[in-house]
Motif scaffolding. Structure first.
Motif, PDB file in Angstrom:
ATOM      1  N   GLU A   1       0.834  -1.208   0.000  1.00 22.42           N
ATOM      2  CA  GLU A   1       0.000   0.000   0.000  1.00 22.42           C
ATOM      3  C   GLU A   1       0.868   1.258   0.000  1.00 22.42           C
ATOM      4  O   GLU A   1       0.543   2.246  -0.660  1.00 22.42           O
ATOM      5  CB  GLU A   1      -0.938   0.006   1.211  1.00 22.42           C
TER       6      GLU A   1
ATOM      7  N   SER B   1       3.102   5.827  -5.963  1.00 19.31           N
ATOM      8  CA  SER B   1       2.823   5.895  -7.407  1.00 19.31           C
ATOM      9  C   SER B   1       1.610   6.763  -7.700  1.00 19.31           C
ATOM     10  O   SER B   1       1.635   7.578  -8.630  1.00 19.31           O
ATOM     11  CB  SER B   1       2.598   4.488  -7.967  1.00 19.31           C
TER      12      SER B   1
ATOM     13  N   ARG C   1       2.119   1.687  -3.537  1.00 17.93           N
ATOM     14  CA  ARG C   1       1.003   2.077  -4.402  1.00 17.93           C
ATOM     15  C   ARG C   1       0.654   3.548  -4.179  1.00 17.93           C
ATOM     16  O   ARG C   1       0.416   4.293  -5.135  1.00 17.93           O
ATOM     17  CB  ARG C   1      -0.225   1.195  -4.116  1.00 17.93           C
ATOM     18  N   SER C   2       0.686   3.976  -2.935  1.00 19.79           N
ATOM     19  CA  SER C   2       0.375   5.378  -2.626  1.00 19.79           C
ATOM     20  C   SER C   2       1.421   6.325  -3.207  1.00 19.79           C
ATOM     21  O   SER C   2       1.079   7.425  -3.652  1.00 19.79           O
ATOM     22  CB  SER C   2       0.279   5.582  -1.110  1.00 19.79           C
TER      23      SER C   2
END
Length: 140
Positions: free
Chosen positions: A48, A54, A51-52
């Protein structure tokens, strides 16, 4: 009479020894389950976090900075601080601060030097290596 006493004593010792072994095995099983659950929580938090980063970069490049990804990034950073040792959580916190700063500048169009972007990306890769080491993933 003596053989009866030896038989009873042997049986009692066997029961005590077996109980101790069962307790030891239950303790090991509990520790393995706890370690496995912690590993899964860390893996989810690390994924996570990346992903955050990106998504935050995507928002910054589009100039549409809603700060939702900053909030997610800070939330998952706090989660990592709870789950991981200081060797991992310290660099994660530092990287979070750097990313929010750089992505804010990018979104504002203030201009960020390529060297600064490269340095932040290098730090991101170092954190990824820390994540892999913490999860016991061998690097090739």
């Amino acid at each position: 009479m003596g053989t009866v006493i030896v038989g009873v004593a042997g049986t009692l010792l066997g029961v005590l020894f077996g109980g101790d072994l069962q307790h030891l095995q239950a303790s090991r099983t509990h520790r393995w389950q706890r370690d496995d659950a912690l590993g899964k929580l860390k893996q989810a938090a690390y994924a996570e976090f990346l992903r955050s980063i990106s998504a935050s970069y995507g928002q910054a490049m589009a100039g549409q900075r809603t700060r939702t990804e900053d909030a997610r990034l800070h939330a998952v950073t706090a989660e990592i601080e709870v789950l991981a040792d200081r060797e991992v959580s310290g660099p994660v916190r530092d990287l979070t601060d750097a990313i929010v700063d750089v992505h804010s500048k990018l979104a504002e169009g203030a201009g960020v030097e390529q060297a600064t972007l490269a340095a932040v990306d290098r730090r991101r890769l170092e954190v990824v290596a820390l994540f892999k080491a913490d999860l016991g993933i061998t690097q090739t």
